[in-house]
Write an enzyme that holds these catalytic residues in place. Structure first.
Site, mmCIF file in Angstrom:
data_model
loop_
_atom_site.group_PDB
_atom_site.id
_atom_site.type_symbol
_atom_site.label_atom_id
_atom_site.label_comp_id
_atom_site.label_asym_id
_atom_site.label_seq_id
_atom_site.Cartn_x
_atom_site.Cartn_y
_atom_site.Cartn_z
ATOM 1 N N LEU A 54 8.156 -2.562 0.272
ATOM 2 C CA LEU A 54 7.392 -2.809 -0.945
ATOM 3 C C LEU A 54 6.899 -1.471 -1.444
ATOM 4 O O LEU A 54 6.570 -0.587 -0.646
ATOM 5 C CB LEU A 54 6.185 -3.728 -0.665
ATOM 6 C CG LEU A 54 6.453 -5.158 -0.195
ATOM 7 C CD1 LEU A 54 5.124 -5.864 0.077
ATOM 8 C CD2 LEU A 54 7.266 -5.941 -1.214
ATOM 9 N N ASP A 55 6.842 -1.315 -2.751
ATOM 10 C CA ASP A 55 6.256 -0.099 -3.297
ATOM 11 C C ASP A 55 4.829 0.045 -2.778
ATOM 12 O O ASP A 55 4.142 -0.946 -2.488
ATOM 13 C CB ASP A 55 6.227 -0.156 -4.821
ATOM 14 C CG ASP A 55 7.613 -0.100 -5.430
ATOM 15 O OD1 ASP A 55 8.543 0.377 -4.748
ATOM 16 O OD2 ASP A 55 7.768 -0.532 -6.582
ATOM 17 N N ARG A 56 4.394 1.262 -2.690
ATOM 18 C CA ARG A 56 3.048 1.535 -2.188
ATOM 19 C C ARG A 56 1.988 0.720 -2.929
ATOM 20 O O ARG A 56 1.056 0.189 -2.330
ATOM 21 C CB ARG A 56 2.756 3.029 -2.327
ATOM 22 C CG ARG A 56 1.375 3.439 -1.878
ATOM 23 C CD ARG A 56 1.201 4.938 -1.999
ATOM 24 N NE ARG A 56 -0.114 5.352 -1.557
ATOM 25 C CZ ARG A 56 -0.484 6.618 -1.413
ATOM 26 N NH1 ARG A 56 0.388 7.579 -1.677
ATOM 27 N NH2 ARG A 56 -1.692 6.920 -1.017
#
Length: 235
Positions: A54-56
């Site tokens: 997942l993106d940060r």
């Protein structure tokens, strides 16, 4: 701070990743000491293997394997599209339609110019869950700001797929520093009292690779998201 566990058995474990936490340490964020992989490893007292990312800035369901063998099985399932993912997104504006399919090929690396890169097949289904009209003036022509809560289902797993696709239909995700509008993002952060990317991995459903049972994981969004219609959780 302990991570919230959504599921755990002898083969895999899932957490509710908070926004702003890296999945694992990278050279691009070498100054960051905190990452979900290391924190979960320390919390469980055993090695863990990430099987997707997942993106940060994205919160929600994040799955890990408890062995390299299971990591390979789960990774192959993601590659074959056998993982059914649904996200929540707060976006700018009200889409004209109630639902739709974005069919727009994407370059492999969003950090590089698209010209010269091969374009990869990418489709994202979306539907409107709620339309909101905030008492926030971000455009001198209007005294309020229209925002929509969407459910998004990426049919592939291209990097930043949902973010890039929603920008493509002119409804960028709020708080997206790369694909959104800075002045709007800053105004929304002040209005809501928190600065983040408003993208949440809400549900992940798949067949357990060893047990053969259906696993349905769900991360309930924080109160800051406002009311989420029950229909979003039922599908």
């Amino acid at each position: 701070m302990s991570l919230t566990l959504l599921y755990e058995d002898e083969h895999l474990v899932a957490i509710d990743k908070p926004p702003g936490l890296l999945v694992h340490r990278t050279q691009l964020a070498a100054h960051e000491d905190e990452a979900a992989l290391q924190r979960l490893r320390d919390q469980l007292g055993r090695p863990v293997w990430p099987v997707h990312r997942l993106d940060r800035g994205t919160s929600g369901v994040l799955l890990f394997a408890l062995s390299s063998e299971v990591a390979s099985l789960l990774g192959a399932m993601f590659e074959r599209g056998q993982m059914h993912k649904r996200y929540l997104a707060l976006v700018r504006g009200w889409p004209r339609d109630a639902q739709g399919l974005i069919d727009h090929p994407l370059a492999r690396d969003p950090e590089l110019p698209s010209t010269g890169q091969p374009l990869l097949e990418a489709q994202t289904r979306w539907r409107v869950l709620d339309r909101r009209d905030w008492p926030l003036a971000t455009d001198p022509r209007f005294s309020t700001t229209r925002v929509a809560l969407l459910e998004a289902e990426p049919l592939q797993g291209r990097r930043h797929q949902i973010r890039r696709h929603l920008k493509h239909i002119a409804h960028p995700i709020l708080g997206d520093a790369t694909h959104g509008k800075g002045p709007l993002n800053r105004a929304v952060a002040t209005f809501l009292g928190t600065q983040r990317l408003w993208l949440h991995a809400h549900r992940l459903v798949f067949t357990h690779p060893l047990l053969g049972t259906e696993v349905a994981l769900e991360a309930v969004p924080a109160d800051a998201w406002g009311p989420v219609p029950p229909a979003a959780a039922a599908r």
